[in-house]
Motif scaffolding. Structure first.
Motif, PDB file in Angstrom:
ATOM      1  N   GLN A 111     -10.168  16.538   6.339  1.00 38.00           N
ATOM      2  CA  GLN A 111      -8.834  16.340   7.004  1.00 38.00           C
ATOM      3  C   GLN A 111      -8.338  15.027   7.063  1.00 38.00           C
ATOM      4  OE1 GLN A 111      -6.710  19.081   7.717  1.00 38.00           O
ATOM      5  NE2 GLN A 111      -4.753  17.662   7.992  1.00 38.00           N
ATOM      6  N   VAL A 112      -7.031  14.523   6.549  1.00 37.14           N
ATOM      7  CA  VAL A 112      -6.722  13.366   6.296  1.00 37.14           C
ATOM      8  C   VAL A 112      -5.088  13.255   6.734  1.00 37.14           C
ATOM      9  CG1 VAL A 112      -6.190  11.341   4.993  1.00 37.14           C
ATOM     10  CG2 VAL A 112      -8.178  12.848   4.610  1.00 37.14           C
ATOM     11  N   THR A 113      -4.787  12.317   7.461  1.00 37.63           N
ATOM     12  CA  THR A 113      -3.322  12.327   7.904  1.00 37.63           C
ATOM     13  C   THR A 113      -2.627  11.172   7.531  1.00 37.63           C
ATOM     14  OG1 THR A 113      -3.794  13.645  10.067  1.00 37.63           O
ATOM     15  CG2 THR A 113      -1.817  12.367   9.974  1.00 37.63           C
ATOM     16  N   LEU A 114      -1.568  11.166   6.631  1.00 32.27           N
ATOM     17  CA  LEU A 114      -1.070  10.124   6.131  1.00 32.27           C
ATOM     18  C   LEU A 114       0.260   9.974   6.577  1.00 32.27           C
ATOM     19  CD1 LEU A 114      -1.986  11.174   2.578  1.00 32.27           C
ATOM     20  CD2 LEU A 114      -3.147   9.347   3.899  1.00 32.27           C
ATOM     21  N   VAL A 115       0.599   8.467   7.107  1.00 30.12           N
ATOM     22  CA  VAL A 115       2.164   8.212   7.299  1.00 30.12           C
ATOM     23  C   VAL A 115       2.356   6.841   6.454  1.00 30.12           C
ATOM     24  CG1 VAL A 115       3.359   7.344   9.369  1.00 30.12           C
ATOM     25  CG2 VAL A 115       1.695   8.897   9.789  1.00 30.12           C
ATOM     26  N   GLU A 116       3.788   7.346   5.963  1.00 28.96           N
ATOM     27  CA  GLU A 116       3.990   6.095   5.180  1.00 28.96           C
ATOM     28  C   GLU A 116       5.041   5.180   5.879  1.00 28.96           C
ATOM     29  OE1 GLU A 116       4.022   9.996   2.544  1.00 28.96           O
ATOM     30  OE2 GLU A 116       4.632   9.166   4.411  1.00 28.96           O
ATOM     31  N   SER A 117       5.367   3.941   5.483  1.00 29.21           N
ATOM     32  CA  SER A 117       6.225   3.010   6.240  1.00 29.21           C
ATOM     33  C   SER A 117       6.738   1.910   5.498  1.00 29.21           C
ATOM     34  CB  SER A 117       5.606   2.132   7.464  1.00 29.21           C
ATOM     35  OG  SER A 117       4.490   1.392   7.105  1.00 29.21           O
ATOM     36  N   GLY A 118       7.677   1.223   5.558  1.00 30.53           N
ATOM     37  CA  GLY A 118       8.138   0.183   4.739  1.00 30.53           C
ATOM     38  C   GLY A 118       9.625   0.699   3.745  1.00 30.53           C
ATOM     39  N   GLY A 119       9.567   1.556   4.098  1.00 28.43           N
ATOM     40  CA  GLY A 119      10.972   1.838   3.161  1.00 28.43           C
ATOM     41  C   GLY A 119      12.198   1.214   3.840  1.00 28.43           C
ATOM     42  N   GLY A 120      13.310   1.428   2.971  1.00 28.29           N
ATOM     43  CA  GLY A 120      14.577   1.162   3.440  1.00 28.29           C
ATOM     44  C   GLY A 120      15.569   0.752   2.528  1.00 28.29           C
ATOM     45  N   SER A 121      16.761   0.145   2.710  1.00 28.17           N
ATOM     46  CA  SER A 121      17.908   0.050   1.772  1.00 28.17           C
ATOM     47  C   SER A 121      17.630  -1.397   1.505  1.00 28.17           C
ATOM     48  CB  SER A 121      19.063   0.386   2.402  1.00 28.17           C
ATOM     49  OG  SER A 121      19.299   1.782   2.709  1.00 28.17           O
ATOM     50  N   VAL A 122      17.956  -1.694  -0.137  1.00 25.55           N
ATOM     51  CA  VAL A 122      17.900  -2.976  -0.677  1.00 25.55           C
ATOM     52  C   VAL A 122      18.702  -3.098  -1.931  1.00 25.55           C
ATOM     53  CG1 VAL A 122      15.574  -3.587   0.098  1.00 25.55           C
ATOM     54  CG2 VAL A 122      15.748  -2.601  -2.015  1.00 25.55           C
ATOM     55  N   GLN A 123      19.184  -4.314  -2.006  1.00 22.73           N
ATOM     56  CA  GLN A 123      19.855  -4.524  -3.213  1.00 22.73           C
ATOM     57  C   GLN A 123      19.219  -4.449  -4.705  1.00 22.73           C
ATOM     58  OE1 GLN A 123      22.536  -8.053  -2.757  1.00 22.73           O
ATOM     59  NE2 GLN A 123      23.569  -6.967  -1.396  1.00 22.73           N
ATOM     60  N   PRO A 124      19.684  -4.302  -5.779  1.00 21.09           N
ATOM     61  CA  PRO A 124      18.904  -4.539  -6.760  1.00 21.09           C
ATOM     62  C   PRO A 124      18.460  -5.716  -7.196  1.00 21.09           C
ATOM     63  CG  PRO A 124      20.941  -3.208  -7.353  1.00 21.09           C
ATOM     64  CD  PRO A 124      21.147  -3.648  -5.896  1.00 21.09           C
ATOM     65  N   GLY A 125      17.044  -5.603  -7.689  1.00 25.47           N
ATOM     66  CA  GLY A 125      16.282  -7.051  -7.796  1.00 25.47           C
ATOM     67  C   GLY A 125      15.506  -7.550  -6.635  1.00 25.47           C
ATOM     68  N   GLU A 126      15.604  -6.760  -5.501  1.00 22.14           N
ATOM     69  CA  GLU A 126      14.695  -6.957  -4.307  1.00 22.14           C
ATOM     70  C   GLU A 126      13.365  -6.350  -4.429  1.00 22.14           C
ATOM     71  OE1 GLU A 126      18.383  -8.658  -1.265  1.00 22.14           O
ATOM     72  OE2 GLU A 126      17.559  -6.592  -0.991  1.00 22.14           O
ATOM     73  N   SER A 127      12.792  -6.611  -3.267  1.00 23.13           N
ATOM     74  CA  SER A 127      11.419  -6.206  -3.249  1.00 23.13           C
ATOM     75  C   SER A 127      11.186  -5.453  -1.943  1.00 23.13           C
ATOM     76  CB  SER A 127      10.570  -7.302  -3.191  1.00 23.13           C
ATOM     77  OG  SER A 127      10.501  -7.890  -4.467  1.00 23.13           O
ATOM     78  N   LEU A 128      10.267  -4.353  -1.779  1.00 21.71           N
ATOM     79  CA  LEU A 128       9.967  -3.715  -0.647  1.00 21.71           C
ATOM     80  C   LEU A 128       8.306  -3.564  -0.990  1.00 21.71           C
ATOM     81  CD1 LEU A 128      12.434  -0.950   0.058  1.00 21.71           C
ATOM     82  CD2 LEU A 128      11.863  -2.557   1.296  1.00 21.71           C
ATOM     83  N   ARG A 129       7.785  -3.211   0.564  1.00 27.60           N
ATOM     84  CA  ARG A 129       6.247  -3.054   0.308  1.00 27.60           C
ATOM     85  C   ARG A 129       6.105  -2.003   1.108  1.00 27.60           C
ATOM     86  NH1 ARG A 129       1.910  -6.308  -1.045  1.00 27.60           N
ATOM     87  NH2 ARG A 129      -0.199  -5.805  -0.213  1.00 27.60           N
ATOM     88  N   LEU A 130       5.776  -1.061   0.541  1.00 26.51           N
ATOM     89  CA  LEU A 130       5.309   0.371   1.201  1.00 26.51           C
ATOM     90  C   LEU A 130       3.839   0.411   1.858  1.00 26.51           C
ATOM     91  CD1 LEU A 130       7.103   3.002  -1.058  1.00 26.51           C
ATOM     92  CD2 LEU A 130       8.010   1.694   0.643  1.00 26.51           C
ATOM     93  N   THR A 131       3.433   0.971   2.913  1.00 27.04           N
ATOM     94  CA  THR A 131       2.257   0.967   3.279  1.00 27.04           C
ATOM     95  C   THR A 131       1.920   2.683   3.847  1.00 27.04           C
ATOM     96  OG1 THR A 131       2.201  -1.213   4.242  1.00 27.04           O
ATOM     97  CG2 THR A 131       0.607   0.482   5.136  1.00 27.04           C
ATOM     98  N   CYS A 132       1.018   3.019   3.480  1.00 24.81           N
ATOM     99  CA  CYS A 132       0.220   4.370   3.814  1.00 24.81           C
ATOM    100  C   CYS A 132      -0.686   4.101   4.738  1.00 24.81           C
ATOM    101  CB  CYS A 132       0.036   5.286   2.462  1.00 24.81           C
ATOM    102  SG  CYS A 132      -0.618   6.609   2.848  1.00 24.81           S
ATOM    103  N   SER A 133      -0.797   4.531   5.891  1.00 30.36           N
ATOM    104  CA  SER A 133      -1.791   4.416   6.826  1.00 30.36           C
ATOM    105  C   SER A 133      -2.514   5.742   6.994  1.00 30.36           C
ATOM    106  CB  SER A 133      -1.126   3.977   8.142  1.00 30.36           C
ATOM    107  OG  SER A 133      -0.653   2.821   8.102  1.00 30.36           O
ATOM    108  N   ALA A 134      -3.759   5.921   6.965  1.00 29.51           N
ATOM    109  CA  ALA A 134      -4.343   7.140   7.049  1.00 29.51           C
ATOM    110  C   ALA A 134      -5.383   7.098   8.354  1.00 29.51           C
ATOM    111  CB  ALA A 134      -5.474   7.226   5.771  1.00 29.51           C
ATOM    112  N   SER A 135      -5.658   8.528   8.737  1.00 27.61           N
ATOM    113  CA  SER A 135      -6.517   8.587   9.925  1.00 27.61           C
ATOM    114  C   SER A 135      -7.357   9.763   9.163  1.00 27.61           C
ATOM    115  CB  SER A 135      -5.865   8.867  11.147  1.00 27.61           C
ATOM    116  OG  SER A 135      -4.943  10.000  10.903  1.00 27.61           O
ATOM    117  N   THR A 136      -8.735   9.672   9.452  1.00 24.98           N
ATOM    118  CA  THR A 136      -9.426  10.726   8.976  1.00 24.98           C
ATOM    119  C   THR A 136     -10.842  10.503   9.792  1.00 24.98           C
ATOM    120  OG1 THR A 136     -10.861  11.843   7.182  1.00 24.98           O
ATOM    121  CG2 THR A 136     -10.155   9.520   7.019  1.00 24.98           C
TER     122      THR A 136
END
Length: 116
Positions: A1-26
């Motif tokens: 069993q693995v539980t996953l939670v994503e973070s780091g999403g949001g609203s940005v303008q074209p050309g900008e950057s985001l970093r998504l993180t997936c944190s797992a617990s198992t």
């Protein structure tokens, strides 16, 4: 069993950057799981974006090649995806996926919106 939670999403303008993180617990060994990111736009099928094997081999969908980078930290049980030069076509809910058996494990998703 693995539980996953994503973070780091949001609203940005074209050309900008985001970093998504997936944190797992198992209670199993996180490092045995191939991990992937998918995305989905309402009304469309979930689309594969990138993946990383336990050995660290990576693959990225053609539309994100050169812009998105996937990485993992087995000690922290995290999988990151750095997304640069974002465009409106990248807007979607992004899901983390642990590849295992028939279905694997999925997180609830994080919204990414790219607009001017």
């Amino acid at each position: 069993q693995v539980t996953l939670v994503e973070s780091g999403g949001g609203s940005v303008q074209p050309g900008e950057s985001l970093r998504l993180t997936c944190s797992a617990s198992t209670k199993t060994r996180f490092e045995i799981y191939p991990m992937a990111w998918y995305r989905q736009v309402p009304g469309n099928q979930r689309e594969w974006v990138a993946q990383i094997t336990p050995e660290g081999r990576v693959a990225v969908t053609d539309s994100a090649e050169g812009r998105f980078t996937i990485s993992r930290n087995n000690a922290k049980m995290t999988v990151d995806m750095q997304m640069n030069f974002l465009s409106p076509q990248d807007s979607a809910v992004y899901f983390c996926h642990a590849i295992w058996g028939t279905d694997g494990y999925w997180g609830p998703g994080t919204q990414v919106t790219v607009s001017s």
